[in-house]
Design a protein around this motif. Structure first.
Motif, mmCIF file in Angstrom:
data_model
loop_
_atom_site.group_PDB
_atom_site.id
_atom_site.type_symbol
_atom_site.label_atom_id
_atom_site.label_comp_id
_atom_site.label_asym_id
_atom_site.label_seq_id
_atom_site.Cartn_x
_atom_site.Cartn_y
_atom_site.Cartn_z
ATOM 1 N N LEU A 5 -11.585 16.222 7.930
ATOM 2 C CA LEU A 5 -10.298 15.849 7.340
ATOM 3 C C LEU A 5 -10.280 16.161 5.846
ATOM 4 O O LEU A 5 -9.345 16.786 5.340
ATOM 5 C CB LEU A 5 -10.024 14.362 7.573
ATOM 6 N N VAL A 6 -11.336 15.741 5.149
ATOM 7 C CA VAL A 6 -11.384 15.957 3.701
ATOM 8 C C VAL A 6 -11.297 17.450 3.383
ATOM 9 O O VAL A 6 -10.512 17.887 2.530
ATOM 10 C CB VAL A 6 -12.676 15.345 3.115
ATOM 11 N N GLU A 7 -12.088 18.214 4.140
ATOM 12 C CA GLU A 7 -12.154 19.651 3.882
ATOM 13 C C GLU A 7 -10.806 20.334 4.162
ATOM 14 O O GLU A 7 -10.298 21.103 3.344
ATOM 15 C CB GLU A 7 -13.239 20.225 4.804
ATOM 16 N N GLU A 8 -10.229 20.018 5.321
ATOM 17 C CA GLU A 8 -8.993 20.689 5.715
ATOM 18 C C GLU A 8 -7.814 20.285 4.827
ATOM 19 O O GLU A 8 -6.916 21.076 4.580
ATOM 20 C CB GLU A 8 -8.667 20.388 7.183
ATOM 21 N N ILE A 9 -7.818 19.060 4.354
ATOM 22 C CA ILE A 9 -6.739 18.616 3.478
ATOM 23 C C ILE A 9 -6.780 19.395 2.164
ATOM 24 O O ILE A 9 -5.760 19.827 1.637
ATOM 25 C CB ILE A 9 -6.851 17.096 3.222
ATOM 26 N N LYS A 20 -5.604 19.041 14.339
ATOM 27 C CA LYS A 20 -4.270 18.930 14.940
ATOM 28 C C LYS A 20 -3.467 17.813 14.286
ATOM 29 O O LYS A 20 -2.257 17.941 14.103
ATOM 30 C CB LYS A 20 -4.398 18.633 16.439
ATOM 31 N N ILE A 21 -4.142 16.719 13.978
ATOM 32 C CA ILE A 21 -3.432 15.601 13.348
ATOM 33 C C ILE A 21 -2.817 16.064 12.026
ATOM 34 O O ILE A 21 -1.660 15.774 11.721
ATOM 35 C CB ILE A 21 -4.388 14.405 13.108
ATOM 36 N N LEU A 22 -3.586 16.835 11.271
ATOM 37 C CA LEU A 22 -3.064 17.314 9.985
ATOM 38 C C LEU A 22 -1.899 18.269 10.196
ATOM 39 O O LEU A 22 -0.852 18.155 9.560
ATOM 40 C CB LEU A 22 -4.170 18.010 9.194
ATOM 41 N N ASP A 23 -2.077 19.216 11.119
ATOM 42 C CA ASP A 23 -1.049 20.234 11.312
ATOM 43 C C ASP A 23 0.216 19.649 11.916
ATOM 44 O O ASP A 23 1.317 19.894 11.452
ATOM 45 C CB ASP A 23 -1.583 21.345 12.230
ATOM 46 N N LYS A 24 0.015 18.856 12.983
ATOM 47 C CA LYS A 24 1.181 18.417 13.717
ATOM 48 C C LYS A 24 1.768 17.117 13.146
ATOM 49 O O LYS A 24 2.932 17.061 12.788
ATOM 50 C CB LYS A 24 0.807 18.224 15.196
ATOM 51 N N HIS A 25 0.911 16.111 13.037
ATOM 52 C CA HIS A 25 1.423 14.811 12.609
ATOM 53 C C HIS A 25 1.803 14.813 11.125
ATOM 54 O O HIS A 25 2.929 14.491 10.755
ATOM 55 C CB HIS A 25 0.359 13.742 12.886
ATOM 56 N N VAL A 26 0.880 15.213 10.283
ATOM 57 C CA VAL A 26 1.125 15.111 8.842
ATOM 58 C C VAL A 26 2.093 16.191 8.361
ATOM 59 O O VAL A 26 3.048 15.904 7.643
ATOM 60 C CB VAL A 26 -0.205 15.189 8.058
ATOM 61 N N GLN A 68 0.852 -1.169 0.000
ATOM 62 C CA GLN A 68 0.000 0.000 0.000
ATOM 63 C C GLN A 68 0.893 1.226 0.000
ATOM 64 O O GLN A 68 1.914 1.245 0.671
ATOM 65 C CB GLN A 68 -0.858 0.005 1.262
ATOM 66 N N SER A 69 0.517 2.224 -0.752
ATOM 67 C CA SER A 69 1.325 3.421 -0.766
ATOM 68 C C SER A 69 1.197 4.122 0.580
ATOM 69 O O SER A 69 0.198 3.991 1.279
ATOM 70 C CB SER A 69 0.839 4.346 -1.873
ATOM 71 N N ALA A 70 2.229 4.846 0.955
ATOM 72 C CA ALA A 70 2.187 5.570 2.225
ATOM 73 C C ALA A 70 1.282 6.785 2.073
ATOM 74 O O ALA A 70 0.664 6.980 1.032
ATOM 75 C CB ALA A 70 3.591 5.990 2.620
ATOM 76 N N ASN A 71 1.250 7.599 3.106
ATOM 77 C CA ASN A 71 0.445 8.816 3.103
ATOM 78 C C ASN A 71 -1.049 8.569 2.983
ATOM 79 O O ASN A 71 -1.685 8.947 2.002
ATOM 80 C CB ASN A 71 0.909 9.772 1.986
ATOM 81 N N TRP A 72 -1.574 7.916 3.943
ATOM 82 C CA TRP A 72 -3.030 7.797 4.014
ATOM 83 C C TRP A 72 -3.523 7.990 5.433
ATOM 84 O O TRP A 72 -2.796 7.816 6.399
ATOM 85 C CB TRP A 72 -3.521 6.461 3.466
ATOM 86 N N ILE A 73 -4.769 8.363 5.517
ATOM 87 C CA ILE A 73 -5.450 8.471 6.804
ATOM 88 C C ILE A 73 -6.719 7.644 6.682
ATOM 89 O O ILE A 73 -7.465 7.789 5.720
ATOM 90 C CB ILE A 73 -5.813 9.930 7.129
ATOM 91 N N LYS A 74 -6.931 6.741 7.627
ATOM 92 C CA LYS A 74 -8.147 5.932 7.592
ATOM 93 C C LYS A 74 -9.053 6.310 8.750
ATOM 94 O O LYS A 74 -8.594 6.454 9.875
ATOM 95 C CB LYS A 74 -7.801 4.451 7.719
ATOM 96 N N ASP A 125 -18.365 10.576 11.167
ATOM 97 C CA ASP A 125 -18.815 11.305 9.980
ATOM 98 C C ASP A 125 -18.223 12.710 9.935
ATOM 99 O O ASP A 125 -17.677 13.146 8.935
ATOM 100 C CB ASP A 125 -20.346 11.443 10.020
ATOM 101 N N GLU A 126 -18.349 13.373 11.088
ATOM 102 C CA GLU A 126 -17.887 14.746 11.204
ATOM 103 C C GLU A 126 -16.361 14.806 11.051
ATOM 104 O O GLU A 126 -15.828 15.677 10.371
ATOM 105 C CB GLU A 126 -18.285 15.251 12.588
ATOM 106 N N VAL A 127 -15.672 13.841 11.682
ATOM 107 C CA VAL A 127 -14.216 13.799 11.604
ATOM 108 C C VAL A 127 -13.783 13.604 10.156
ATOM 109 O O VAL A 127 -12.885 14.290 9.663
ATOM 110 C CB VAL A 127 -13.668 12.661 12.497
ATOM 111 N N TYR A 128 -14.455 12.708 9.464
ATOM 112 C CA TYR A 128 -14.112 12.429 8.068
ATOM 113 C C TYR A 128 -14.303 13.683 7.216
ATOM 114 O O TYR A 128 -13.416 14.069 6.452
ATOM 115 C CB TYR A 128 -14.994 11.286 7.540
#
Lengths: 579, 116
Positions: free
Chosen positions: B44-48, B94-100, B19-25, B38-41
């Motif tokens: 994530l889509v919107e902020e990405i 935060k996951i997007l900003d800090k982790h990713v 599987q290619s890297a760079n994914w969020i499940k 639902d809201e989290v998903y």
């Protein structure tokens, strides 16, 4: 980029959490040694180990250190920086779970056929259709030792073989997804998380018995599962994995969903068949078994969701690998939905032969309240209660039966000291009384009468002779009921009476509920010495059973009190007693 | 979808193994959705999109850790794959900003439980 990651967590049960202190010290140490760019330390919410003091886990090597003393912390960091492991301190933790049924759940997109195939999906089906005869497929199941995961544990290969041997112009396969046990939802998760694995299993079953038509019987309360299975069936049809001449072979199969309207008894196979036929969902006497005379009187194989997911795994990986897991008589794994007072409620998939203690403590993390575990209930309303002394029993079909419970479909409810066994028995029996279809007298009348006796016990109005009455009716129900629902409905009562007889006697003789659960036997009162006359209890009492004023103090009028416990909850001075 | 041949199944099975890297499940079974996946998903889509990050968000089933839903599993280059639990909108960001983006794990939300 960090070379190492260290996960940190204080897992001791003491109220003082040291995680943050140690974390700060780690950061200081990293700065001092100028390792900030190489190593990152992270506090985790859950480390997967419990009651083992300070825990550190070094990634990517996944070296686990537990019960660390203060001075060990810097040693772990040093070792990680030097790419070493501290022998003697590192813990070798063998994984407790083995994931077969849940192999793809949470890993693949359930709505993508391609992702399922990429994990080896439909490779087993291809092998079955193109390389194996139906008899060989049944032989594989026999070698694997797979037994039905719906509850009774009947060998899958035998079911298939009986249906295969019958000569008929039409045969059927059915996936039983009418999961009804309170607290059990393994099947729902598999249907939602990996629908193709179940469909593949059903196609293989159909090929083995020679069926050309199959049904998914799913309860209507699972809308998302229904949606995903329908989508998966459509995808499989479009891809030629269902329909005419599957993968170019001579074998054809049509699949269709039938919704169950939520009757518990429709999980029983003959009632399920009646329901699909459009008749009222009531069981009929067996034999003839559905393998001989089932849906529309044609040979029919009915398998549970989890069983079918195992089938596709066995065809993919081979029967040897499957049979290498588990105990002598019970092969493979079992998925349990662990709920109740346990800390980590959720799904676990464990090899047969694991102890209940490992499931409850090592995977489940013990009780959420920190109180002692009192018992574990397995098998839903057909199962029984297993007391804490028997937690070291190895889980398999036979052992659980010996304890007076059953494996069942996989519900596992953990109970702590605050659970009253009479109340539990009353709940499960009440469920069966509600769900009894009413066709046979032992179940319809016996269940109701037993429930009446249990209510008397819970209200403190029972006599000791009532326990004999309970036993006698139980026996009649077990012997004379038409189907599994009635035959097993008394199990929760019998097992609680067997292991917690003194608790029943406390209710009957002393009119006391040791767990404080049976509201009729508990009394609330205000301890005047502790009462600060804040009037919070009075304001919160829903039935105005607490007269008085801030000047004169308050009392609880027992005749009016409905024992809801609200006053006890709101009192900030512990001035309300419960006896 | 075109009809699959036995060869096609083998091909997909073999080629897609890494599987290619760079994914969020995001766990989107009933348990996850009930807890707010639902809201989290959607967040994530919107902020990405907003941040123009190269990472795919995927829906998947239940990992079994229902007590910690909504669960978000993150796999990005150069970082260990971890599972965050009890994620809400704020933590998702935060996951997007800090982790990713900043390549540093978030404190206090990782559930390091057995899921294999």
């Amino acid at each position: 980029m960090f070379k190492k990651t260290i996960l940190l967590k204080d897992t001791s049960f003491s109220p003082e959490d040291k995680t943050r202190d140690v974390f700060t010290r780690c950061l200081d140490y990293l700065r001092e040694k100028q390792l900030e760019q190489d190593i990152q330390v992270v506090r985790v919410a859950d480390s997967g180990v419990y009651g083992q003091g300070l825990v550190m886990k070094v990634l990517p090597d996944a070296t686990l250190y537990v019960n660390l003393k203060d001075e060990d912390v810097t040693r772990v960091i040093d070792a990680a920086a030097q790419n070493k492991t501290i022998e003697g301190l590192a813990l070798k933790k063998a994984p407790k779970q083995i994931r077969i049924v849940l192999r793809n759940c949470g890993k693949i997109d359930p709505e993508s056929l391609e992702e399922y195939i990429a994990t080896g999906g439909y490779v087993g089906l291809k092998k079955a259709l193109l390389e194996l005869t139906p008899d060989k497929v049944i032989e594989e199941m026999k070698k694997a030792g797979l037994r039905g995961r719906g509850g009774a544990g009947y060998p899958t290969w035998m079911k298939w073989k009986f249906a295969r041997q019958v000569v008929a112009d039409q045969k059927f396969v059915i996936c039983n997804a009418d999961e009804g046990d309170p607290g059990a939802y393994m099947d729902r998760s598999v249907l939602e998380g990996d629908p193709h694995s179940v469909i593949e299993g059903l196609i293989i079953a159909a090929y083995a018995v020679g069926a050309s038509k199959g049904y998914f019987y799913i309860r209507a309360e699972y809308p998302l599962a229904v949606e995903r299975i329908q989508k998966a069936i459509d995808q499989a049809n479009a891809a030629g994995l269902l329909g005419k001449n599957i993968l170019g072979s001579a074998f054809s199969l049509d699949l269709e969903i039938r919704l169950g309207a939520g009757a518990f008894v429709c999980g029983e196979e003959t009632a399920l068949i009646a329901s699909i036929e459009g008749r009222r969902g009531t069981p009929r006497p067996r034999p003839p078994y559905p393998s001989v005379k089932g849906l529309w009187d044609k040979p029919t194989v009915i398998n549970n969701v989890e069983t079918l997911s195992n089938v596709s795994f066995i065809l993919l990986k081979g029967s040897e690998q499957f049979a290498s897991i588990g105990t002598e008589k019970s092969k493979g794994t079992k998925v349990f939905a662990v709920t109740g007072k346990v800390k980590n409620s959720g799904l676990v998939e464990v090899p047969m032969g694991i102890t209940l203690r490992e499931i409850v403590y090592d995977i489940g993390g013990g009780t959420i309240s920190g109180k002692a575990v009192k018992a574990v209930q397995t098998g839903g309303p057909s199962g029984g209660v297993i007391p804490v002394d028997a937690l070291d029993t190895q889980v398999d079909y036979e052992n659980l039966q010996k304890l007076g419970s059953i494996m069942g479909s996989g519900g596992m409810i953990v109970m702590d000291e605050e659970d009253c066994m009479v109340d539990i028995a009353k709940f499960y029996l009440g469920f069966c009384v509600d769900e009894s279809c009413g066709k046979c007298a032992p179940c319809r009348i016996g269940g109701y009468q037993m429930l009446e006796v249990l209510k008397r016990v819970a209200n403190g109005q029972a006599k000791l002779e009532d326990m004999t009455v309970l036993r006698r009716i139980s026996q009649a129900m077990q012997k004379a009921s038409l189907c599994g629902l009635g035959q097993t409905a008394a199990n929760p009562v019998l097992s609680t009476m067997k292991y917690f007889e003194s608790e029943y006697k406390q209710h009957i003789e002393n009119k006391k509920c040791p767990a404080g659960k049976c509201s009729a036997l508990s009394n609330y009162a205000i301890i005047q010495e502790k009462c600060k006359r804040c009037s919070l209890c009075q304001k919160n009492c829903p039935v105005e059973a607490i007269p008085g004023s801030r000047e004169d103090g308050f009392t609880i009028v027992q005749e009016k009190c409905i024992k809801c416990g609200r006053c006890l909850e709101v009192c900030k001075f512990k001035a309300v007693s419960k006896t | 979808m075109d009809k699959l041949t036995p060869e096609a199944i083998d091909r997909i099975f073999k080629q897609n193994r890494q599987q290619s890297a760079n994914w969020i499940k995001v766990g989107m079974s009933t348990c996850g959705i009930a807890a707010g996946a639902d809201e989290v998903y959607a967040t994530l889509v919107e902020e990405i999109k907003k941040r123009n990050i190269q990472v795919t968000v995927k829906k998947c089933g239940c990992l079994g850790m229902c007590h910690a839903e909504p669960l978000v599993e993150v796999c990005v280059d150069g970082m260990p794959t971890v599972i965050y639990g009890r994620v809400n909108k704020e933590i998702a960001v935060k996951i997007l900003d800090k982790h990713v983006n900043s390549k540093a794990l978030l404190n206090d939300y990782i559930f390091d439980l057995e899921t294999k």
